[in-house]
Motif scaffolding. Structure first.
Motif, mmCIF file in Angstrom:
data_model
loop_
_atom_site.group_PDB
_atom_site.id
_atom_site.type_symbol
_atom_site.label_atom_id
_atom_site.label_comp_id
_atom_site.label_asym_id
_atom_site.label_seq_id
_atom_site.Cartn_x
_atom_site.Cartn_y
_atom_site.Cartn_z
ATOM 1 N N PHE A 17 21.747 -49.457 17.127
ATOM 2 C CA PHE A 17 21.310 -48.092 17.422
ATOM 3 C C PHE A 17 22.061 -47.104 16.540
ATOM 4 C CE2 PHE A 17 20.409 -49.003 22.212
ATOM 5 C CZ PHE A 17 19.129 -49.435 21.917
ATOM 6 N N ALA A 18 21.395 -46.008 16.204
ATOM 7 C CA ALA A 18 22.028 -44.925 15.461
ATOM 8 C C ALA A 18 21.711 -43.609 16.168
ATOM 9 C CB ALA A 18 21.520 -44.893 14.020
ATOM 10 N N VAL A 19 22.630 -42.672 16.058
ATOM 11 C CA VAL A 19 22.443 -41.346 16.644
ATOM 12 C C VAL A 19 21.183 -40.710 16.067
ATOM 13 C CG1 VAL A 19 23.452 -39.023 16.779
ATOM 14 C CG2 VAL A 19 24.891 -41.041 17.135
ATOM 15 N N ASN A 20 20.450 -40.019 16.910
ATOM 16 C CA ASN A 20 19.195 -39.309 16.625
ATOM 17 C C ASN A 20 17.962 -40.198 16.596
ATOM 18 O OD1 ASN A 20 20.228 -36.661 16.580
ATOM 19 N ND2 ASN A 20 20.975 -36.993 14.502
ATOM 20 N N GLU A 21 18.122 -41.496 16.740
ATOM 21 C CA GLU A 21 16.960 -42.375 16.881
ATOM 22 C C GLU A 21 16.442 -42.279 18.310
ATOM 23 O OE1 GLU A 21 17.997 -46.047 13.840
ATOM 24 O OE2 GLU A 21 18.332 -46.326 15.976
ATOM 25 N N THR A 22 15.175 -42.601 18.483
ATOM 26 C CA THR A 22 14.608 -42.719 19.821
ATOM 27 C C THR A 22 14.841 -44.141 20.294
ATOM 28 O OG1 THR A 22 12.929 -41.062 19.336
ATOM 29 C CG2 THR A 22 12.496 -42.533 21.197
ATOM 30 N N GLY A 43 16.239 -38.686 32.590
ATOM 31 C CA GLY A 43 17.472 -37.915 32.549
ATOM 32 C C GLY A 43 18.438 -38.407 31.498
ATOM 33 N N VAL A 44 19.654 -37.913 31.592
ATOM 34 C CA VAL A 44 20.721 -38.326 30.690
ATOM 35 C C VAL A 44 21.281 -39.646 31.211
ATOM 36 C CG1 VAL A 44 22.996 -37.739 29.779
ATOM 37 C CG2 VAL A 44 21.268 -35.945 30.067
ATOM 38 N N ARG A 45 21.407 -40.610 30.302
ATOM 39 C CA ARG A 45 21.850 -41.943 30.675
ATOM 40 C C ARG A 45 22.966 -42.437 29.773
ATOM 41 N NH1 ARG A 45 15.875 -42.803 29.758
ATOM 42 N NH2 ARG A 45 16.475 -40.923 28.660
ATOM 43 N N GLY A 135 15.166 -36.867 26.490
ATOM 44 C CA GLY A 135 14.030 -37.112 25.604
ATOM 45 C C GLY A 135 14.064 -38.500 24.973
ATOM 46 N N ASN A 136 14.929 -39.377 25.478
ATOM 47 C CA ASN A 136 15.104 -40.749 24.991
ATOM 48 C C ASN A 136 15.700 -40.835 23.591
ATOM 49 O OD1 ASN A 136 14.297 -41.946 27.362
ATOM 50 N ND2 ASN A 136 12.150 -42.020 26.748
ATOM 51 N N ARG A 137 16.412 -39.787 23.193
ATOM 52 C CA ARG A 137 17.077 -39.762 21.897
ATOM 53 C C ARG A 137 18.533 -40.194 22.081
ATOM 54 N NH1 ARG A 137 19.958 -35.803 18.990
ATOM 55 N NH2 ARG A 137 19.765 -34.489 20.828
ATOM 56 N N ILE A 138 18.996 -41.045 21.186
ATOM 57 C CA ILE A 138 20.383 -41.510 21.212
ATOM 58 C C ILE A 138 21.269 -40.392 20.669
ATOM 59 C CG2 ILE A 138 22.004 -43.235 20.333
ATOM 60 C CD1 ILE A 138 19.424 -45.053 19.971
ATOM 61 N N VAL A 139 22.187 -39.897 21.504
ATOM 62 C CA VAL A 139 23.082 -38.822 21.078
ATOM 63 C C VAL A 139 24.503 -39.325 20.837
ATOM 64 C CG1 VAL A 139 21.700 -37.007 22.153
ATOM 65 C CG2 VAL A 139 23.556 -38.062 23.455
ATOM 66 N N TYR A 140 24.778 -40.565 21.245
ATOM 67 C CA TYR A 140 26.087 -41.158 21.021
ATOM 68 C C TYR A 140 25.905 -42.667 20.940
ATOM 69 C CZ TYR A 140 30.991 -42.449 21.860
ATOM 70 O OH TYR A 140 32.256 -42.974 21.754
ATOM 71 N N ALA A 141 26.506 -43.280 19.937
ATOM 72 C CA ALA A 141 26.434 -44.735 19.783
ATOM 73 C C ALA A 141 27.759 -45.222 19.214
ATOM 74 C CB ALA A 141 25.287 -45.133 18.864
ATOM 75 N N ASP A 142 28.365 -46.181 19.901
ATOM 76 C CA ASP A 142 29.637 -46.717 19.439
ATOM 77 C C ASP A 142 29.717 -48.208 19.751
ATOM 78 O OD1 ASP A 142 32.197 -46.876 18.383
ATOM 79 O OD2 ASP A 142 33.167 -46.001 20.140
ATOM 80 N N LYS A 161 27.798 -35.196 29.067
ATOM 81 C CA LYS A 161 27.794 -33.848 29.650
ATOM 82 C C LYS A 161 27.067 -32.849 28.760
ATOM 83 C CE LYS A 161 32.218 -34.479 31.962
ATOM 84 N NZ LYS A 161 33.637 -34.103 31.935
ATOM 85 N N ASN A 162 27.140 -33.043 27.447
ATOM 86 C CA ASN A 162 26.502 -32.123 26.494
ATOM 87 C C ASN A 162 25.044 -32.454 26.202
ATOM 88 O OD1 ASN A 162 28.803 -30.525 26.174
ATOM 89 N ND2 ASN A 162 29.620 -31.881 24.607
ATOM 90 N N ALA A 163 24.588 -33.612 26.631
ATOM 91 C CA ALA A 163 23.201 -34.031 26.382
ATOM 92 C C ALA A 163 22.261 -33.254 27.305
ATOM 93 C CB ALA A 163 23.046 -35.539 26.600
ATOM 94 N N LYS A 164 21.091 -33.058 26.845
ATOM 95 C CA LYS A 164 20.083 -32.325 27.643
ATOM 96 C C LYS A 164 18.965 -33.246 28.048
ATOM 97 C CE LYS A 164 21.552 -27.938 26.581
ATOM 98 N NZ LYS A 164 22.849 -27.928 27.055
#
Length: 164
Positions: A17-22, A43-45, A135-142, A161-164
């Motif tokens: 996974f990469a950030v900003n991917e769906t 929601g945020v997951r 929106g099912n977008r990856i905002v963090y991946a580690d 917490k910052n994800a919408k």
């Protein structure tokens, strides 16, 4: 991608996974043998991939998130491993896990295949942490460089917490 397991290189199968991917859909199994399709979550997951919840490092990780997400009602935390659902149910009951949802990828390796978390040599998932927005977008991946390392709890929680 290579990561280390007890200092030795192991290979992760698939594309990470990469950030900003769906995030693509996948299906996992809960401790009661019910299937969950990710497309049915909202929601945020937070998604935590762990090798086995019944090890000291995974135990600490899940217990820490169980404690920290209890005060975050708009965030759902899922832990996914290759452990059998029966073992997951016993472990959760013994540890009092109530705020993290535990799922198994033992049956189809669906999550492992879409997330690039499958360690070919071991038949286990690597340790990784992801935050998915509503929106099912990856905002963090580690993906942890060493499988026995803990994720950065504060970074994961802050991203959630910052994800919408």
């Amino acid at each position: 991608m290579k990561v280390k397991f007890k200092g030795n290189d192991v290979e992760l199968k698939g594309k990470q996974f990469a950030v900003n991917e769906t995030i693509p859909d996948f299906t996992v199994t809960d401790p009661n043998m019910n299937s969950l399709s990710f497309k049915d979550t909202t929601g945020v997951r937070i998604l935590l991939a762990v090798p086995s919840i019944d090890t000291s490092v995974c135990d600490l990780e899940v217990a820490t998130f169980n404690d920290k997400v209890k005060d975050l009602p708009n965030i759902t935390c899922y832990t996914i491993s290759m452990d059998l659902p029966f073992a997951q149910a016993r472990w959760c009951a013994a540890k009092g896990i109530e705020n993290v949802k535990i799922y198994s990828d033992y049956k189809d390796r669906s999550f492992a295949d879409v997330s690039g978390t499958y360690i070919k040599e071991l038949g286990l998932l690597t340790r990784a942490a992801f935050v998915i927005d509503s929106g099912n977008r990856i905002v963090y991946a580690d993906y942890m460089e060493e499988v026995s390392s803990q994720p950065n709890f504060d970074q994961v929680l802050e991203a959630a917490k910052n994800a919408k």
